[in-house]
Enzyme design. Structure first.
Site, short mmCIF file in Angstrom:
data_model
loop_
_atom_site.label_atom_id
_atom_site.label_comp_id
_atom_site.label_asym_id
_atom_site.label_seq_id
_atom_site.Cartn_x
_atom_site.Cartn_y
_atom_site.Cartn_z
N LYS A 1 -0.35 9.90 -7.11
CA LYS A 1 -0.04 8.67 -6.37
C LYS A 1 -1.35 8.14 -5.81
O LYS A 1 -2.17 8.93 -5.30
CB LYS A 1 0.94 9.01 -5.25
N SER B 1 9.86 9.23 0.64
CA SER B 1 9.17 8.55 -0.46
C SER B 1 8.91 9.38 -1.71
O SER B 1 8.46 8.84 -2.72
CB SER B 1 7.83 7.99 0.03
N SER C 1 8.18 5.38 -1.76
CA SER C 1 6.98 4.69 -2.16
C SER C 1 6.24 5.36 -3.33
O SER C 1 5.34 4.74 -3.89
CB SER C 1 6.02 4.58 -0.98
#
Lengths: 66, 476
Positions: B80, B179, B155
């Site tokens: 990420k 997330s 996210s």
């Protein structure tokens, strides 16, 4: 934003000590305020006593080395 | 090539170790798939095939010489884009950090590098791991591989999308209010938010210091446990790091659930919030499977979901605002329109609210962990709804908060999102397994028993068909 809404947002910014907020910020302040208010109200429904300490408590033994 | 695209970590490791599969061949197959399909999905914010091939060649050379390092040696992964990889920008999917080149690796990157894993690139996120899908940033939002018109959760959106799409067998995400588990549920993969402090956050852009977690997303439970084995462990340079060695998460996977005491926290999804009926049906069917496998099931209750969510949001808003206040003052136009008001909410949270949220946090954690005095695992919902349309602003805002994941960022205990099937529209459904601190192995054991008894992991998104439809649409 209408003039009234701009004035309200400026008042809101002044209340929280936000100096010279950018137009983008000013426009979204009412939404941000409503979001925070919703969470604050929900939290207030939870009864706390004097014995309830926060999850984060300063500790001499653990300071800087948790 | 199809076999390699959906090859998991454990299966790949077996083949790589036996020299029946070349790391270069495996990496090339995934590079080819990403090149063919990521234009539809946008899982990658920065795709680095040159680094991947270099890592793969090194792994091949080492394995050929008999120096197999472990299950991730020669296995591709992604990060990420809030996680540092030395020499590459860590942008947090934001204009604010567009030139923020990492000087060193994050702790988890160091661990994966040491394990001989193959780095494929940086993955899309919601801006600063908080914003939601935005179309006014330098990179587009990731889309759901099961239906690209739908939101893929966040996210850690690129991590979920890339794993589900067969671009990667494993990816790193982060979780402050859900997330990792949200994209895991929306994309039909497995996502672990381990115990607070079990995985170091060093070298990861913070959202809220006391709630942030880093963890793995994979297609199978075993692969997830393997990745946690690599990244768990104490880090003296992360002040929140637990003094816990971690590792050994695959050892008890096959022990089954016979006699395991499982509590079902139904009021989170049938009273405090009403989950979509298809989501509820998926969770209830999974509970029945575990019961049939011998688990002892009973309903349990705790404080209302709203108390946990409010506690999470007050702490998150305050800590996030403390990080962003200077940028919000000096560069407000560089945030996406959807991110800005979320961050600005912190300005309206008073110091007393933050302190009281932390007082509530202690009570909620104490009371929740007390449930485990006579329970091993708790099951509840992850998301209340299947993924909504990515362009549906109203529904995005509505469903973002309709979740039962943030409670476990508050309590700090482990929580694992596991797929439980599909809606009639073909979108993934999921449940959440929750445990007491450091009981990750027990959650994996429960999830593995369920996974073996169900077939959901064998289904994959049909990216080729979607690509044909898009091409046809463009031509016509």
């Amino acid at each position: 934003m209408t003039d009234q809404k701009v004035d309200d947002a400026r008042r809101l910014a002044a209340e929280i000590g936000l100096e010279n907020p950018a137009p983008e910020v000013l426009e979204q302040l009412p939404l941000a305020a409503a979001t925070a208010a919703k969470h604050r109200v929900a939290l207030k429904a939870f009864a706390l006593s004097l014995a309830d300490e926060p999850a984060i408590v300063f500790s001499v033994e653990e300071a800087g080395d948790r | 090539m199809t076999d390699l695209e959906y090859l998991g970590v454990a299966d790949a490791a077996r083949l790589l170790r036996a020299k029946k599969l070349s790391p270069v061949e495996y990496t090339r197959a995934l590079i080819s798939r990403i090149e063919r399909h990521d234009a539809q999905i946008n899982a990658f914010l920065r795709f680095t095939p040159e680094i991947a091939l270099e890592d793969a060649r090194r792994a091949e050379d080492e394995i050929t010489r008999g120096n197999w390092r472990g299950p991730f040696h020669g296995v591709p992964y992604g990060l990420k884009d809030i996680v540092d990889y030395a020499g590459l920008p860590t942008t947090a999917h934001s204009k604010i950090l567009i030139d923020n080149v990492a000087k060193s690796d994050a702790f988890v990157t160091e661990k994966l590098r040491a394990a001989g894993a193959v780095f494929m690139g940086k993955l899309s996120t919601h801006e600063f791991a908080y914003g939601g899908p935005c179309f006014d940033l330098p990179w587009p939002p990731a889309r759901n591989p099961w239906n690209r018109d739908h939101f893929c959760g966040g996210s850690s959106s690129g991590s979920g999308a890339a794993t589900a799409a067969g671009f990667l067998p494993a990816a790193i995400g982060s979780d402050t209010g859900g997330s990792i588990r949200n994209p895991a549920t929306m994309c039909g993969v497995v996502g672990m938010k381990a115990t607070y402090g079990l995985v170091s956050r060093r070298g990861v852009v913070p959202l809220a210091f006391s709630l942030d977690h880093v963890g793995p997303l994979t297609r199978t439970v075993r692969d997830n446990a393997l990745m946690l084995d690599v990244i768990a462990g104490h880090d003296p340079l992360d002040p929140g790091s637990a003094r816990h060695a971690g590792a050994g998460y695959t050892g008890g996977l096959e022990a089954g659930v016979k006699g395991l005491r499982i509590g079902v926290l139904r009021h989170f999804y049938n009273r405090d919030m009403m989950a979509d009926p298809e989501m509820t049906a998926g969770i209830e069917a999974a509970i029945k499977v575990l019961q049939d496998l011998g688990a002892v099931i009973r309903e349990v209750s705790t404080h209302p979901l709203s108390a946990y969510l409010a506690c999470n949001r007050i702490i998150l808003s305050s800590e996030a605002y403390a990080i962003h206040q200077t940028w919000l003052r000096e560069r407000p136009g560089d945030y996406a329109a959807r991110t800005r008001p979320r961050l600005l909410a912190g300005v309206f949270v008073k110091a007393a609210d933050y302190v009281n949220a932390n007082r509530v946090r202690r009570k909620l954690s104490h009371d929740f962990h007390a449930l485990f005095e006579d329970l091993d695992v708790i099951i509840t919902a992850s998301a209340m709804d299947p993924a909504c349309g990515i362009d549906d602003d109203e529904n995005i805002e509505l469903t973002y908060g309709r979740q039962a994941r943030a409670p476990f960022n508050v309590t700090g205990g482990p929580a694992l999102a596991v797929p439980v099937g599909f809606s009639k529209a073909g979108l993934p459904l999921g449940m959440q397994l929750v445990g007491k601190p450091f009981s990750e192995a027990l959650l994996y054991r429960t999830a593995y028993a369920y996974e073996q008894a169900s077939d959901w992991g064998k289904e994959h998104p049909r990216l080729e068909a979607a690509a044909r439809e898009i091409a046809h649409g463009v031509e016509s």
